[in-house]
Design an enzyme around this catalytic site. Structure first.
Site, PDB file in Angstrom:
ATOM      1  CB  CYS A   1      77.796 125.692  74.955  1.00  0.00           C
ATOM      2  SG  CYS A   1      77.510 127.454  74.685  1.00  0.00           S
ATOM      3  CD1 TRP A   2      84.271 128.385  73.409  1.00  0.00           C
ATOM      4  CD2 TRP A   2      85.092 127.118  75.042  1.00  0.00           C
ATOM      5  NE1 TRP A   2      85.551 128.815  73.669  1.00  0.00           N
ATOM      6  CE2 TRP A   2      86.079 128.048  74.666  1.00  0.00           C
ATOM      7  CE3 TRP A   2      85.376 126.210  76.060  1.00  0.00           C
ATOM      8  CZ2 TRP A   2      87.334 128.107  75.267  1.00  0.00           C
ATOM      9  CZ3 TRP A   2      86.630 126.262  76.667  1.00  0.00           C
ATOM     10  CH2 TRP A   2      87.591 127.199  76.262  1.00  0.00           C
TER      11      TRP A   2
END
Length: 353
Positions: free
Chosen positions: A96-97
């Site tokens: 993810c981020w």
């Protein structure tokens, strides 16, 4: 020295996995992603905004409750639609981020199923930092050969012929999806974002063998609305140059072929020409518009080369590359595929003795 958590993996292990899964929202994925990654968002764009609003305006606890329900439903849907047929030995890498809750949730659930799922340490943020670091270091290891010459002299086509012969080629226009001039946008398509462009450059540069030359063509710092990263551009400017020359008639023929998509949309062609009014005056642009309206493509291409492209090249492009004045001249009689293949073969022989 820090070590990855038991269910995480570092960037250096990307090649070990069967699939790379980006669980960020579709908008985040569209902006840029690890090459080859598929998008299986645990929160879509609207859901991510909703959870973020709750986090800021209500409380983190309320946001996590709503987020957990949404994430659970989305993970279930991805298992049913994408992962259900994966074998027991399937090994996915998930990010993810920042390698936090979104990728952690997907990794946990897939691990409980029995797959050897791992979460990327540091997430996309760590990947982005690696790209920026490598774009500073990789260009300095490479030796570039630059095809110079005015618009329409067949530089891009010659790069394509060199690539077909197995030469290392960095085609900036292809990666930027733009021909590099005010008329150069590709029809019915968009340029990538700057981050995605830099990722594409990174992916290409890391495949090159430093012991062999890398061919490119003379470009300005900007290719459409994108810019070439600083260290790479400086290394390109230091490259050994070959000046490509051909007749005006051959250049016009080549431009008519290369810009067929623009010719097919006269309204768009005229709109692009209008942007040149500040540079050339409304009267001259009106003359060009009249040629578009009359479908007088050959005369228009001839006029654009003589009145716009060549003067622009003499003003800036000719002196942009530091070794251009030492370039050997390569005269190409025609820009058809057979001739370009022969010329590429000769360049290949001279660059790989």
């Amino acid at each position: 020295m820090s070590h990855p958590a038991p269910f995480s993996a570092s960037l250096d292990r990307l090649e070990e996995f069967d699939e790379i899964i980006d669980v960020r929202s579709p908008a985040e994925y569209a902006e840029d992603h690890i090459p080859g990654a598929i998008n299986c968002p645990v929160l879509d764009d609207e859901e991510r905004a909703r959870v973020g609003t709750l986090y800021k305006q209500v409380s983190p606890f309320e946001a996590r409750k709503v987020g957990a329900a949404l994430v659970s439903r989305n993970i279930a849907r991805h298992i049913e639609t994408h992962f259900l047929n994966k074998p027991k030995g399937w090994k996915p890498l998930i990010y993810c981020w920042r390698g936090g809750q979104r990728s952690g949730a997907m990794t946990l659930v897939l691990g409980q199923v029995g797959w050897a799922a791992r979460r990327l340490e540091g997430g996309y943020k760590s990947f982005r930092l690696r790209v920026l670091e490598d774009l500073e270091s990789l260009p300095g290891r490479l030796g570039f050969r630059i095809l110079c010459g005015p618009t329409g002299s067949g530089k891009t086509a010659l790069l394509e012929a060199l690539a077909a012969k197995g030469e290392q080629v960095l085609d900036l226009e292809a990666l930027a999806n733009h021909k590099g001039s005010v008329l150069g946008s590709e029809p019915n398509s968009e340029q990538p974002g700057q981050k995605a462009f830099e990722t594409a450059l990174w992916e290409k540069l890391r495949t090159f063998d430093p012991a062999r030359p890398v061919w490119a063509e003379s470009e300005s710092r900007r290719v459409g609305r994108l810019h070439v990263p600083g260290e790479l551009f400086e290394r390109l400017r230091d490259g050994d140059c070959v000046r490509v020359e051909t007749s005006l008639a051959a250049r016009v023929d080549h431009l008519l072929e290369r810009y067929a998509g623009l010719i097919a949309d006269p309204l768009d062609f005229n709109a692009k020409l209008s942007r040149l009014a500040a540079q050339h005056g409304h009267q001259k642009v009106a003359e060009w518009h009249a040629m578009v309206d009359a479908c007088d493509w050959r005369n228009l291409a001839d006029r654009l080369v003589v009145e716009h492209y060549d003067p622009a090249y003499r003003r800036g492009g000719a002196g942009l590359y530091r070794r251009a004045d030492q370039a050997r001249t390569l005269f190409v009689e025609a820009l058809d595929a057979v001739t370009l293949e022969e010329v590429a073969g000769k360049l290949q022989e001279k660059s790989n003795p």
